[in-house]
Motif scaffolding. Structure first.
Motif, short mmCIF file in Angstrom:
data_model
loop_
_atom_site.label_atom_id
_atom_site.label_comp_id
_atom_site.label_asym_id
_atom_site.label_seq_id
_atom_site.Cartn_x
_atom_site.Cartn_y
_atom_site.Cartn_z
N LEU A 97 33.82 24.57 -36.60
CA LEU A 97 32.38 24.78 -36.48
C LEU A 97 31.65 23.59 -35.87
O LEU A 97 30.44 23.68 -35.59
N VAL A 98 32.36 22.47 -35.70
CA VAL A 98 31.74 21.27 -35.13
C VAL A 98 32.74 20.66 -34.13
O VAL A 98 33.93 20.97 -34.17
N PRO A 99 32.27 19.78 -33.25
CA PRO A 99 33.21 19.11 -32.34
C PRO A 99 34.30 18.35 -33.09
O PRO A 99 34.06 17.80 -34.17
N ARG A 100 35.50 18.31 -32.50
CA ARG A 100 36.64 17.67 -33.16
C ARG A 100 36.63 16.17 -32.86
O ARG A 100 37.42 15.65 -32.07
N GLU A 101 35.72 15.47 -33.52
CA GLU A 101 35.61 14.03 -33.34
C GLU A 101 34.86 13.42 -34.52
O GLU A 101 34.03 14.10 -35.14
N PRO A 102 35.14 12.16 -34.85
CA PRO A 102 34.40 11.52 -35.94
C PRO A 102 32.96 11.27 -35.52
O PRO A 102 32.66 11.06 -34.34
N VAL A 103 32.08 11.30 -36.52
CA VAL A 103 30.65 11.09 -36.28
C VAL A 103 30.21 9.85 -37.05
O VAL A 103 30.48 9.72 -38.25
N ARG A 104 29.54 8.94 -36.35
CA ARG A 104 29.01 7.73 -36.98
C ARG A 104 27.59 7.99 -37.45
O ARG A 104 26.74 8.44 -36.68
N ARG A 105 27.32 7.71 -38.73
CA ARG A 105 25.99 7.93 -39.28
C ARG A 105 25.74 6.96 -40.43
O ARG A 105 26.53 6.87 -41.37
N ASP A 106 24.67 6.20 -40.35
CA ASP A 106 24.23 5.31 -41.43
C ASP A 106 25.34 4.36 -41.89
O ASP A 106 25.47 4.07 -43.09
N GLY A 107 26.13 3.89 -40.95
CA GLY A 107 27.19 2.94 -41.29
C GLY A 107 28.49 3.57 -41.73
O GLY A 107 29.47 2.86 -42.00
N PHE A 108 28.55 4.90 -41.81
CA PHE A 108 29.76 5.62 -42.21
C PHE A 108 30.34 6.36 -41.00
O PHE A 108 29.62 6.76 -40.09
N SER A 109 31.67 6.56 -41.01
CA SER A 109 32.35 7.35 -40.00
C SER A 109 32.90 8.60 -40.68
O SER A 109 33.67 8.51 -41.64
N ILE A 110 32.52 9.77 -40.18
CA ILE A 110 32.68 11.02 -40.92
C ILE A 110 33.50 12.01 -40.10
O ILE A 110 33.29 12.16 -38.89
N THR A 111 34.43 12.70 -40.76
CA THR A 111 35.15 13.81 -40.13
C THR A 111 34.88 15.09 -40.92
O THR A 111 34.52 15.05 -42.10
N PHE A 112 35.09 16.23 -40.26
CA PHE A 112 34.70 17.51 -40.83
C PHE A 112 35.88 18.48 -40.86
O PHE A 112 36.62 18.62 -39.88
N TRP A 113 36.02 19.16 -41.99
CA TRP A 113 37.17 20.01 -42.28
C TRP A 113 36.71 21.31 -42.93
O TRP A 113 35.62 21.36 -43.50
N PRO A 114 37.50 22.37 -42.87
CA PRO A 114 37.09 23.63 -43.50
C PRO A 114 37.19 23.55 -45.03
O PRO A 114 38.14 22.95 -45.56
#
Length: 311
Positions: A97-114
């Motif tokens: 549901l989202v691009p397959r890449e980590p997202v940087r936000r507020d000093g955190f690096s985030i990945t997304f999974w079902p």
């Protein structure tokens, strides 16, 4: 080392990680309420409900980890999980549901999974999981992605982590002396593929999970799924069975025979067990971020004390 994090500090860090995950998910177009923390230890795992997406946010990290190195490791995890899924291997793949890449936000690096429903009807069977690990190794044999040799050993972090423990009362001076002496022998072998091959001739290398897959098989309601490829690397299959003991090693060998793979080598097992023990001690250098680590790691250190010195 700074003062140890208090329960209030850890709660605030968890809340900040959750809020960052929620904000990042919303920016990606997900429908999210407040978000619910499912798990927290070295990472915070957040269900971005009511969407069917889970965010994983690493929060306890070695001092050698940079935003760039973390994002690279996360991208490798996303890539290998997707590749395995595409081959039909039972894994938790990245969220579609989202691009397959980590997202940087507020000093955190985030990945997304079902979001995946868990079967909680029985306790984990780590012996069975050890046998299943051979299935994963068979699937990974042909993985085309570029991986560094034993990057999950983190040799620079281990060396500097041991240095940071000097003079602290987290580990005894005797343990620290032994650990540093052993690391002098072990570090060249985890830092150089050529040195490893010279020390262990004839031992094949391949893509491996990197972080004890028997402990990272998720019991879903649709069956066991391989997960958490954060430390995916290239090395001997023994690395994935380090520290587990004879019963689990025998189970893996059963799975290896079924898959036409080689069985575990005793000398390489001794090597990876020694490396794993020193990594445990080195990780005490980040105990200020997670004080519970001191008690959690103690049984592993006690076990190491009962082994012969690696030389």
């Amino acid at each position: 080392m700074t003062a140890f994090a208090t329960p209030e500090d850890i709660a605030a860090r968890t809340e900040a990680a959750k809020e960052a995950a929620v904000a990042a998910g919303r920016e990606l177009g997900l429908e999210i309420g407040e978000g619910a923390v499912l798990y927290e230890l070295f990472s915070v795992v957040v269900h971005l409900a009511p969407s069917t997406v889970v965010a994983r946010v690493p929060t306890v990290l070695p001092h050698t980890t940079t935003p760039e190195s973390l994002a690279r490791r996360q991208q490798q995890e996303l890539d290998v999980a997707q590749w395995l899924h595409d081959q039909g291997t039972p894994v938790i793949p990245p969220s579609s549901l989202v691009p397959r890449e980590p997202v940087r936000r507020d000093g955190f690096s985030i990945t997304f999974w079902p979001f995946t429903d868990e079967d909680k009807s029985q306790e984990p069977d780590y012996v069975k999981n050890s046998e299943l690990t051979a299935d994963l190794h068979k699937a990974l044999e042909d993985y085309p992605g570029e991986l560094d040799f034993l990057s999950s050993a983190e040799p620079r972090f281990v060396r500097e982590g041991l240095e940071r423990l000097e003079g602290l009362d987290i580990v005894t001076s005797e343990d620290l002396r032994r650990a540093r002496a052993e690391w002098e022998v072990l570090e060249p072998l985890v830092s150089s593929e050529a040195a490893f091959r010279q020390r262990f001739p004839g031992i094949g290398l391949q893509p491996i999970h990197g972080d004890s897959p028997p402990a990272n098989i998720f019991a879903s309601t649709k069956g066991p799924l391989f997960s958490d490829f954060e430390l995916i690397t290239y090395g001997p299959v023994e690395w994935d069975l380090g520290g587990l003991g004879p019963e689990y090693e025998a189970a893996y060998n059963r799975g290896a025979r079924k898959n036409g793979l080689r069985e575990l080598d005793r000398d390489v097992l001794r090597f990876v067990n020694a490396v794993g023990a020193i990594r445990v001690i080195a990780y005490l250098s980040v105990a200020d971020q997670l004080p519970a680590m001191v008690d959690f790691m103690q049984p592993f250190i006690d076990q190491w004390r009962d082994t012969d010195v690696y030389a």
